[in-house]
Motif scaffolding. Sequence first.
Motif, short mmCIF file in Angstrom:
data_model
loop_
_atom_site.label_atom_id
_atom_site.label_comp_id
_atom_site.label_asym_id
_atom_site.label_seq_id
_atom_site.Cartn_x
_atom_site.Cartn_y
_atom_site.Cartn_z
N ASP A 199 -20.06 11.71 -7.97
CA ASP A 199 -20.36 13.10 -7.59
C ASP A 199 -19.37 13.57 -6.53
N ALA A 200 -18.25 14.14 -6.98
CA ALA A 200 -17.20 14.55 -6.05
C ALA A 200 -17.65 15.69 -5.14
N SER A 201 -18.47 16.58 -5.65
CA SER A 201 -18.92 17.70 -4.83
C SER A 201 -19.85 17.22 -3.73
N ARG A 202 -20.70 16.26 -4.02
CA ARG A 202 -21.57 15.68 -2.99
C ARG A 202 -20.73 14.95 -1.94
N LEU A 203 -19.73 14.23 -2.39
CA LEU A 203 -18.86 13.52 -1.45
C LEU A 203 -18.14 14.51 -0.54
N ALA A 204 -17.65 15.61 -1.12
CA ALA A 204 -16.96 16.62 -0.32
C ALA A 204 -17.90 17.21 0.73
N ALA A 205 -19.13 17.50 0.34
CA ALA A 205 -20.10 18.06 1.30
C ALA A 205 -20.44 17.05 2.39
N ASP A 206 -20.60 15.80 2.02
CA ASP A 206 -20.92 14.76 3.00
C ASP A 206 -19.77 14.55 3.98
N ALA A 207 -18.55 14.54 3.46
CA ALA A 207 -17.39 14.34 4.33
C ALA A 207 -17.20 15.53 5.27
N ALA A 208 -17.43 16.75 4.74
CA ALA A 208 -17.31 17.94 5.59
C ALA A 208 -18.37 17.92 6.69
N ARG A 209 -19.58 17.49 6.36
CA ARG A 209 -20.63 17.37 7.37
C ARG A 209 -20.24 16.35 8.43
N ALA A 210 -19.67 15.24 7.99
CA ALA A 210 -19.24 14.21 8.94
C ALA A 210 -18.21 14.76 9.91
N ARG A 211 -17.26 15.52 9.39
CA ARG A 211 -16.22 16.04 10.28
C ARG A 211 -16.81 17.09 11.23
N ARG A 212 -17.65 17.99 10.72
CA ARG A 212 -18.28 18.98 11.60
C ARG A 212 -19.08 18.30 12.70
N GLY A 213 -19.68 17.17 12.37
CA GLY A 213 -20.54 16.46 13.32
C GLY A 213 -19.80 15.52 14.25
N GLY A 214 -18.47 15.52 14.20
CA GLY A 214 -17.70 14.72 15.14
C GLY A 214 -17.41 13.30 14.70
N PHE A 215 -17.79 12.95 13.47
CA PHE A 215 -17.49 11.62 12.97
C PHE A 215 -16.03 11.55 12.53
N GLY A 216 -15.42 10.40 12.75
CA GLY A 216 -14.00 10.26 12.44
C GLY A 216 -13.72 9.49 11.18
N ALA A 217 -14.76 8.93 10.56
CA ALA A 217 -14.56 8.10 9.38
C ALA A 217 -15.84 8.07 8.56
N LYS A 218 -15.73 7.49 7.36
CA LYS A 218 -16.87 7.41 6.47
C LYS A 218 -16.80 6.11 5.67
N LEU A 219 -17.95 5.52 5.44
CA LEU A 219 -18.04 4.34 4.59
C LEU A 219 -17.95 4.75 3.13
N CYS A 220 -17.20 3.99 2.34
CA CYS A 220 -17.03 4.27 0.91
C CYS A 220 -17.50 3.06 0.10
N ILE A 221 -18.09 3.34 -1.05
CA ILE A 221 -18.58 2.25 -1.90
C ILE A 221 -17.78 2.11 -3.18
N HIS A 222 -16.79 2.99 -3.39
CA HIS A 222 -15.97 2.93 -4.61
C HIS A 222 -14.56 3.39 -4.28
N PRO A 223 -13.55 2.76 -4.89
CA PRO A 223 -12.17 3.16 -4.61
C PRO A 223 -11.88 4.64 -4.85
N ASP A 224 -12.59 5.25 -5.81
CA ASP A 224 -12.33 6.66 -6.11
C ASP A 224 -12.73 7.58 -4.96
N GLN A 225 -13.52 7.10 -4.02
CA GLN A 225 -13.94 7.93 -2.89
C GLN A 225 -12.91 7.98 -1.77
N VAL A 226 -12.00 7.02 -1.75
CA VAL A 226 -11.13 6.84 -0.58
C VAL A 226 -10.23 8.03 -0.33
N ALA A 227 -9.48 8.46 -1.34
CA ALA A 227 -8.50 9.54 -1.13
C ALA A 227 -9.19 10.83 -0.70
N GLN A 228 -10.33 11.14 -1.28
CA GLN A 228 -11.05 12.36 -0.92
C GLN A 228 -11.55 12.31 0.51
#
Length: 282
Positions: A199-228
């Motif tokens: 779910d690329a759209s869910r990943l995009a929303a989660d990553a955007a939330r992380a950045r807005r919230g001051g997080f600098g990184a995110k845990l990934c469970i699949h290689p396809d998530q890394v570049a995004q």
Amino acid sequence: MSAQLALARAFLFVPADRPERHARALATGAGGVIVDLEDAVAPERKVAARESLAASFAKLPEIDRQRLLVRINAAGTPCHDDDCAQMGVLVAQGLIAGVVLPKAERAAHLSRIAEATGPKGMLVPLIESAEGLAAVDELAAGPQVLRLAFGNLDFQADLGLACDADEAELVSVRLALLLASRRAGLPAPIDGVTPDWRDASRLAADAARARRGGFGAKLCIHPDQVAQVQAALGPSADEVAWARRVIDAVRAASGGVVSLDGRMVDAPVVRLAERLLALEHP
């Protein structure tokens, strides 16, 4: 502290008992790769998986091993003590950078791991429970802690939460990790996983939330998530251009008053510019 892991934006999990995937995980360009001895390995395979790590990692280039962390089994579980002892061997041999401790709840547990791995072993406490949240400042100030990480799914399970996709119920928890990191002088914390890797759209929303919230990184469970994730948590071209203008203006002023676009450039603005430029090439 590893500057590379301190600035990494994507941390990719890979099972410890799948050595053929270790090099492939590193090849994704993830800033950090977490070889998982905990959830990803069945109980009957944990000992063999742990004992195979040295041979697997020894085949990797030294520069790649500097991005390797191992998630061991939690304190109080049957494998934990042996995991700690083996991590000490791996760190001493330069085969890994450090350890991820799941269900982190006591600074004393971090101290024991730090003692086992020696001063070169970096630690990432994973906050996954109410007890871990209550001790977050103590954990952030623990020995050799690199960054805090948030285990969002286990945290929900521990508290009996049933969060929607936006995880609005966890806003205060994420803020607590951010504040604890700031108080301890740590780099920005690592946000939790997006479970549906398709779910690329869910990943995009989660990553955007992380950045807005001051997080600098995110845990990934699949290689396809890394570049995004890498792109979403890095500075935009406009931000980099602005940061360079700030730094150039400060240098040109040679210690004098600095103004840019009609606004004063004070110390917090300079620090923000420096941070954005540091994140440009993690």
